[in-house]
Scaffold this active site. Structure first.
Site, PDB file in Angstrom:
ATOM      1  N   VAL A  13      92.372  33.799  36.808  1.00 39.43           N
ATOM      2  CA  VAL A  13      91.079  34.436  36.582  1.00 39.43           C
ATOM      3  C   VAL A  13      91.237  35.679  35.691  1.00 39.43           C
ATOM      4  O   VAL A  13      90.480  35.873  34.734  1.00 39.43           O
ATOM      5  CB  VAL A  13      90.397  34.805  37.923  1.00 39.43           C
ATOM      6  CG1 VAL A  13      89.110  35.586  37.673  1.00 39.43           C
ATOM      7  CG2 VAL A  13      90.105  33.549  38.729  1.00 39.43           C
ATOM      8  N   LYS A 104      86.409  37.935  48.278  1.00 43.01           N
ATOM      9  CA  LYS A 104      85.540  37.603  49.417  1.00 43.01           C
ATOM     10  C   LYS A 104      86.126  38.053  50.745  1.00 43.01           C
ATOM     11  O   LYS A 104      85.401  38.508  51.623  1.00 43.01           O
ATOM     12  CB  LYS A 104      85.244  36.109  49.462  1.00 43.01           C
ATOM     13  CG  LYS A 104      86.482  35.243  49.521  1.00 43.01           C
ATOM     14  CD  LYS A 104      86.162  33.763  49.480  1.00 43.01           C
ATOM     15  CE  LYS A 104      87.451  32.968  49.326  1.00 43.01           C
ATOM     16  NZ  LYS A 104      87.985  32.972  47.960  1.00 43.01           N
ATOM     17  N   GLU A 128      79.623  39.282  42.346  1.00 43.28           N
ATOM     18  CA  GLU A 128      79.013  37.948  42.173  1.00 43.28           C
ATOM     19  C   GLU A 128      80.036  36.826  42.295  1.00 43.28           C
ATOM     20  O   GLU A 128      79.741  35.754  42.816  1.00 43.28           O
ATOM     21  CB  GLU A 128      78.309  37.892  40.811  1.00 43.28           C
ATOM     22  CG  GLU A 128      77.545  36.623  40.507  1.00 43.28           C
ATOM     23  CD  GLU A 128      76.348  36.428  41.427  1.00 43.28           C
ATOM     24  OE1 GLU A 128      76.465  35.611  42.352  1.00 43.28           O
ATOM     25  OE2 GLU A 128      75.305  37.079  41.218  1.00 43.28           O
ATOM     26  N   VAL A 131      81.338  34.725  45.934  1.00 43.84           N
ATOM     27  CA  VAL A 131      80.708  33.589  46.613  1.00 43.84           C
ATOM     28  C   VAL A 131      80.205  32.589  45.577  1.00 43.84           C
ATOM     29  O   VAL A 131      79.471  32.964  44.662  1.00 43.84           O
ATOM     30  CB  VAL A 131      79.511  34.039  47.491  1.00 43.84           C
ATOM     31  CG1 VAL A 131      78.893  32.844  48.211  1.00 43.84           C
ATOM     32  CG2 VAL A 131      79.933  35.093  48.495  1.00 43.84           C
ATOM     33  N   ILE A 135      77.991  30.591  40.112  1.00 44.46           N
ATOM     34  CA  ILE A 135      76.558  30.466  40.380  1.00 44.46           C
ATOM     35  C   ILE A 135      75.927  31.839  40.566  1.00 44.46           C
ATOM     36  O   ILE A 135      76.336  32.593  41.444  1.00 44.46           O
ATOM     37  CB  ILE A 135      76.277  29.627  41.645  1.00 44.46           C
ATOM     38  CG1 ILE A 135      77.056  28.316  41.583  1.00 44.46           C
ATOM     39  CG2 ILE A 135      74.795  29.374  41.804  1.00 44.46           C
ATOM     40  CD1 ILE A 135      76.951  27.480  42.860  1.00 44.46           C
ATOM     41  N   GLY A 186      94.210  18.791  42.634  1.00 42.04           N
ATOM     42  CA  GLY A 186      94.180  20.248  42.514  1.00 42.04           C
ATOM     43  C   GLY A 186      92.961  20.892  43.153  1.00 42.04           C
ATOM     44  O   GLY A 186      92.707  22.071  42.964  1.00 42.04           O
ATOM     45  N   LYS A 204      82.504  33.835  53.078  1.00 41.97           N
ATOM     46  CA  LYS A 204      81.334  33.774  52.198  1.00 41.97           C
ATOM     47  C   LYS A 204      80.037  33.849  53.011  1.00 41.97           C
ATOM     48  O   LYS A 204      79.057  34.470  52.580  1.00 41.97           O
ATOM     49  CB  LYS A 204      81.388  32.501  51.364  1.00 41.97           C
ATOM     50  CG  LYS A 204      82.542  32.530  50.349  1.00 41.97           C
ATOM     51  CD  LYS A 204      82.867  31.141  49.827  1.00 41.97           C
ATOM     52  CE  LYS A 204      83.937  31.190  48.733  1.00 41.97           C
ATOM     53  NZ  LYS A 204      84.410  29.824  48.392  1.00 41.97           N
TER      54      LYS A 204
END
Lengths: 431, 431
Positions: A13, A104, A128, A131, A135, A186, A204
């Site tokens: 990330v 989280k 954001e 969770v 989205i 994966g 979450k």
């Protein structure tokens, strides 16, 4: 003058965040009103630039010095876990930096402390990405529904378990086989515990409940949690027979009286017409029932480096703009303090499949147990198998404690050879 | 000190806004940091308080004086249409008030002027309720995806046409009959033109395109628009035969080269596995394809007084908070200026059903016409009906101009008795 970003962690990330900040620098500058610049990256071990194309001098193992450096404006935390993430975020916030995090576990355990610290120094903590990945969900819940009253949130927030249950449903595969497929693709870790036992979804759920009901009290420990390891091919078949699909849901629900909330994570049977029932593969979706807005659903990729990085970038633009305008969101300042009730108080309905002896009086005795606990029966179906029969019952809505007591008593009956399946049924119309 | 809200219009939505502001005043105050108070309501005719329970003195027919009154902080516009809404909003903005509006027609026609005026005086103009009612959509597009690149937006943004097409699909009803049902249930107006001819969807498409592609140029007039009045039971059956459903979509798409955008509204055939295909009744949903975030969908009620009021309240909380923090969002300051290309340049695929004479050489001649326009054929299916046959072809992707030219030439062929159905097919995998 550019805003300087410190990055904590540079795995999949983190590297994506660096790539996007560099590749989209023109657009980002235009949208923010000033440019973003990576000011430093904290990693556990030096020696690699992780394909970021960044100068090796930007990398450091001294994360604490990085987050408190006077020239740093914004901190992006993608190392995960409780420590050292918590100490680093708190130090950053106390030195006046705004923070974007995907963590989280930390927010579910100690979000209240972090938000309180951020309010005190007037900085933002946005999350954001924590969770349902890419989205846009937390911001709509926090901002767009700020003038509404949320009754219930039902979420498919763990892609691994959704993939496994989807395979079991569409291919008739068992749990072990579907888990293996998820691992080979994966979608599941070598140790799948966090996913299949519901720990990931519970964190979450705690975050969703806090936002939906404006209460700072909920932590992951308050979430009633049941995994999917016991979901059998028989459960899936039983769900199909009644027009349902089995999904692992995070459910945050205001009590009828409105004075407490229930937060739980477990497999449920869901009618196939429900919008969440069509969410397949490893996708995530969150269904929100609000007083005025009615029924809403948010759907998309729940994980993956690039989707998660997209959510982080969106937050980064927002906190940078807020900083430029010398403002901040100050979440958690309005705390309804709604307490979390025990799962026993949750009103739900059960699907129960019993293997029974096929002789007179069985149904009467079973029905008596339901009645004795104040639970009424909505549907009953019996199928003979030679000397035995399977009895499938779906209850009307009742407190979970009454339903579990019913199942315990059924289990103790002589004529009940075994309880083949017990699962909650959600989102049926009517009581 | 309370923030004073002026309300322009007090129909179904306006009365709901008043009710929610009053009923939820404690929660709203907590979330904003100060209380909201209705300072005045402009209506066309005095004499009724519209069940708001408000003092008759609050009502006025002099909207212009109301929006410029020094004690008013925020203006909510729910009268709709271009004038006097535009003059009133501009006057409010110029007097330093922030505005919340549900006015899609005005924003689609002249959003750029309004946003420019708001930037100049440093106030907000929010309009979540203008597209897809209660669905939090515009804010996620604007904020959450601020660090991403949107490729395409596909939206079911008109509940009336979705209801009609859903009825045609599930009940085999014709267009006229389904429209009548929609009218009797209150889903369609007595004069259904704005809905069934796509004017309503076109305004929303313009607003979506502006936000998704950060361009101020798009107006409703730039949107290619085709209604659903010609959709026949045959089209629906043909769609079913190829595993599709017919939906009226607003489509905003970046060109392959990225240097222009296409914006269009028309019926399409959509694979039944697509998340939009499951959106039934009068629900709305918007599907977004972004570079990093991947595929997202936002689903919910697209219309109705209470859902629309929920979206307005969410905006009201946001603009009130911004005002308290002395900040504003200043939309449109970053304008990519991407131009809108003609529909002929849009790359799409066609489904064409031809009634032909059943004799040798027909398919060869038809295929020649496709090839002559550089369009290749993906699927072909022929069904005999006595002396005639129906030939159903689905093309590969090609520019819309090549596809329309193909259809024109097919229409002129002797052996083609009639073109029974022509419809674009979207969201198929592959080219």
């Amino acid at each position: 003058m550019a805003m300087k970003v410190a990055l904590l962690g540079c795995g999949v990330v983190g590297a994506e965040v660096v790539r996007l900040v560099n590749e989209q620098s023109t657009e980002l500058s235009a949208r923010i009103g000033t440019s973003l610049e990576i000011g430093g990256i904290a990693v556990r071990r030096l020696g690699r630039t992780r394909g970021t194309g960044l100068a090796p001098e930007l990398f450091t193992t001294d994360a604490m010095s990085l987050v408190t450096r006077p020239d740093i404006d914004l901190v992006v935390e993608v190392i995960g876990g409780i420590e050292p993430a918590r100490s680093l975020i708190l130090a950053a916030v106390k030195s006046g930096k705004s923070v974007v995090t995907a963590n989280k576990a930390l927010l579910a355990e100690d979000g209240a402390t972090i938000h309180a610290a951020a309010r005190e120094t007037g900085v933002d903590v946005y999350y954001e990405a924590s969770v349902a990945g890419a989205i846009p969900l937390l911001r709509p819940l926090r901002d767009s529904l700020a003038g509404d009253r949320v009754h219930r949130v039902l979420g498919i927030v763990n892609g691994t378990t959704n993939f496994i249950l989807d395979r079991m449903d569409t291919q008739g595969a068992g749990f072990a086989e579907s888990l293996e497929e998820a691992q080979s693709l994966g979608y599941a870790e070598a140790d799948p515990t966090a996913d299949v036992e519901g720990f990931d979804a519970a964190a979450k759920a705690a975050i969703l409940a806090r936002l939906a009901f404006h209460t700072q009290r909920v932590t992951a420990a308050d979430v009633h949690r049941e995994g999917i390891t016991d979901v059998s091919a028989g459960d899936i078949a039983s769900a199909k027979a009644m027009g349902c699909v089995v999904k692992m849901l995070a459910i945050c629900q205001r009590s009828e009286a409105g004075d407490s909330i229930g937060v739980r994570v477990h497999p449920v049977m869901l009618p196939r017409e429900h919008p969440l029932a069509t969410v397949n593969e490893a996708y995530n979706a969150v269904f929100v029932e609000a007083e005025s807005a009615g029924k809403l659903m948010f759907y998309g990729a729940g994980a993956g480096g690039t989707p998660t990085a997209s959510a982080i970038l969106g937050d980064l633009v927002a906190v940078a703009r807020n900083r430029l305008a010398a403002t901040s969101v100050g979440e958690g300042g309005h705390d309804t303090g709604l307490p979390v009730h025990e799962v026993g108080q949750t009103v739900t309905r059960y699907h129960v499949a019993l293997d029974v002896a096929d002789r007179p009086g069985v149904l009467a005795r079973v029905a008596e147990v339901f009645a004795g606990n104040g639970v009424s029966i909505k549907n009953v179906r019996q199928e003979g198998h030679g000397e035995d029969a399977q009895l499938v019952l779906v209850s009307h809505q009742a407190p979970d404690s009454a339903l579990t007591a019913t199942v315990e008593q059924l289990r103790a009956l002589d004529m009940v050879r075994s309880v083949a399946s017990v699962m909650r049924v959600e989102a049926f119309e009517g009581n």
